[in-house]
Design a protein around this motif. Structure first.
Motif, PDB file in Angstrom:
ATOM      1  N   GLU A 108     -14.483  -4.016   0.472  1.00  0.00           N
ATOM      2  CA  GLU A 108     -12.879  -4.191   0.783  1.00  0.00           C
ATOM      3  C   GLU A 108     -12.239  -5.080  -0.547  1.00  0.00           C
ATOM      4  OE1 GLU A 108     -15.234  -5.508   2.505  1.00  0.00           O
ATOM      5  OE2 GLU A 108     -15.065  -4.418   4.389  1.00  0.00           O
ATOM      6  N   LEU A 156      -7.934   0.030   2.666  1.00  0.00           N
ATOM      7  CA  LEU A 156      -7.617   1.281   2.107  1.00  0.00           C
ATOM      8  C   LEU A 156      -8.208   2.347   2.603  1.00  0.00           C
ATOM      9  CD1 LEU A 156      -7.341  -0.215  -1.543  1.00  0.00           C
ATOM     10  CD2 LEU A 156      -5.338   0.254  -0.241  1.00  0.00           C
ATOM     11  N   ARG A 157      -7.671   3.354   2.735  1.00  0.00           N
ATOM     12  CA  ARG A 157      -8.384   4.998   2.992  1.00  0.00           C
ATOM     13  C   ARG A 157      -8.486   5.491   1.335  1.00  0.00           C
ATOM     14  NH1 ARG A 157     -10.951   4.221   7.265  1.00  0.00           N
ATOM     15  NH2 ARG A 157     -11.613   6.446   7.143  1.00  0.00           N
ATOM     16  N   ASP A 184      -5.496   6.122  -0.962  1.00  0.00           N
ATOM     17  CA  ASP A 184      -4.359   4.938  -0.823  1.00  0.00           C
ATOM     18  C   ASP A 184      -4.548   4.349  -2.202  1.00  0.00           C
ATOM     19  OD1 ASP A 184      -3.995   6.001   1.512  1.00  0.00           O
ATOM     20  OD2 ASP A 184      -4.973   4.398   2.699  1.00  0.00           O
ATOM     21  N   THR A 241     -13.116   3.600  -7.853  1.00  0.00           N
ATOM     22  CA  THR A 241     -11.698   3.109  -7.907  1.00  0.00           C
ATOM     23  C   THR A 241     -11.120   3.435  -9.196  1.00  0.00           C
ATOM     24  OG1 THR A 241     -12.348   1.327  -6.317  1.00  0.00           O
ATOM     25  CG2 THR A 241     -10.022   1.244  -7.302  1.00  0.00           C
ATOM     26  N   GLU A 275       0.039   4.976   0.865  1.00  0.00           N
ATOM     27  CA  GLU A 275      -0.745   5.622   1.436  1.00  0.00           C
ATOM     28  C   GLU A 275      -0.798   6.961   0.876  1.00  0.00           C
ATOM     29  OE1 GLU A 275      -0.072   5.719   5.835  1.00  0.00           O
ATOM     30  OE2 GLU A 275      -0.604   3.427   5.986  1.00  0.00           O
ATOM     31  N   LEU A 303      -8.291   3.868  -4.559  1.00  0.00           N
ATOM     32  CA  LEU A 303      -9.520   4.363  -3.621  1.00  0.00           C
ATOM     33  C   LEU A 303      -9.751   5.680  -3.685  1.00  0.00           C
ATOM     34  CD1 LEU A 303     -11.879   2.872  -2.677  1.00  0.00           C
ATOM     35  CD2 LEU A 303     -10.968   3.046  -0.477  1.00  0.00           C
ATOM     36  N   VAL A 307       0.886  -1.255   0.136  1.00  0.00           N
ATOM     37  CA  VAL A 307       0.008  -0.025  -0.008  1.00  0.00           C
ATOM     38  C   VAL A 307       0.818   1.317   0.006  1.00  0.00           C
ATOM     39  CG1 VAL A 307      -1.709   1.356   1.362  1.00  0.00           C
ATOM     40  CG2 VAL A 307      -1.884  -1.186   1.051  1.00  0.00           C
ATOM     41  N   VAL A 362      -2.852   0.619  -3.998  1.00  0.00           N
ATOM     42  CA  VAL A 362      -2.379  -0.613  -3.688  1.00  0.00           C
ATOM     43  C   VAL A 362      -1.778  -1.162  -4.935  1.00  0.00           C
ATOM     44  CG1 VAL A 362      -4.535  -2.033  -4.144  1.00  0.00           C
ATOM     45  CG2 VAL A 362      -2.725  -3.157  -2.900  1.00  0.00           C
TER      46      VAL A 362
END
Length: 247
Positions: A179, A198-199, A202, A238, A40, A167, A38, A204
């Motif tokens: 999720e 994830l926030r 963020d 997303t 962030e 996200l 991730v 991935v």
């Protein structure tokens, strides 16, 4: 960085500076150990809202997919057309060299001859020479009850082994559920699941297809798939950054 106001070279320079701020040794170790890592706060909340706000405007996209029609799940997504929005195009160019280093190390460990060039433009040239010319970055939209079945984004014979999802919505405020899920099928063993929290903003980075795992007799390949669990409420957007183009 705004979506449209920066020239492409400036967008790439800005994205490169942003991407360079992460600890890429730690991220590479995380990807190699678990198949994902991730980053962030890759995007600001304003940038997330700007990108999500593109979804209703068909002029930005080459195609629109309803997942249920194809058995992919329930929800929808749109593939961007070229030229990509500069924020997305800049990040695609800036992220690629970092991930190519991981991809080349993985292929060496798995005994795969394919090596990826240092620059994304050179890799896209290889895609286009194989007839893969359609852009693959996409914007996904989910409402309550939607989900994305486990899958792999390959799109052709030449596929880059890592991709990135960012996200754009805030869990707990814009939506609940939904999720990001990664599963790993291991030879002669039960599958392993990874749920990635994830926030908003963020990103991935994760394996598209295979990754190497160190065993007692050397490295072996595991097969990965990714998806999104059922959205319980709200609206979730997303953006997916895939580095190879499609046939």
């Amino acid at each position: 960085m705004t979506i449209h106001s920066i020239g492409s070279k400036a967008a790439v320079r800005s994205a490169e500076a942003r991407v360079a701020g992460y600890d890429w040794q730690a991220l590479a170790e995380e990807m190699s150990g678990y198949g994902c890592a991730v980053m962030e706060k890759l995007l600001t909340p304003e940038e997330c809202r700007e990108i999500a706000g593109l979804y209703p405007d068909e002029s930005h996209f080459r195609s629109h997919v309803q997942m249920a029609r194809h058995g992919f799940g329930k929800g929808e997504y749109r593939y961007f057309r070229y030229p990509l929005p500069e924020l997305i195009g800049g990040l695609r160019t800036a992220l690629y060299p970092r991930l190519a280093a991981v991809a080349n190390e993985w292929n060496e460990r798995m005994g795969i001859a394919q090596r990826y060039p240092d620059e994304h433009a050179a890799f896209l040239k290889q895609c286009h020479e194989q007839g893969q010319t359609r852009p693959t970055p996409l914007l996904l939209q989910y409402v309550a009850g939607d989900f994305n079945c486990l899958h792999q984004d390959l799109y052709g014979d030449l596929a880059f082994p890592l991709q990135v999802a960012i996200l754009l919505s805030e869990p707990g405020e814009d939506f609940t559920g939904g999720e990001f899920v990664l599963t790993e099928q291991r030879p002669r063993m039960q599958s392993r699941a990874e749920v990635v929290p994830l926030r908003q903003g963020d990103a991935v980075a994760f394996a598209v297809h295979n990754r190497p795992v160190q065993g007692s007799k050397g490295s072996y390949r595991v097969n990965l798939r990714h998806g999104v669990s059922r959205l319980r409420s709200g609206l979730r957007h997303t953006v997916g950054i895939i580095f190879h183009d499609a046939k």
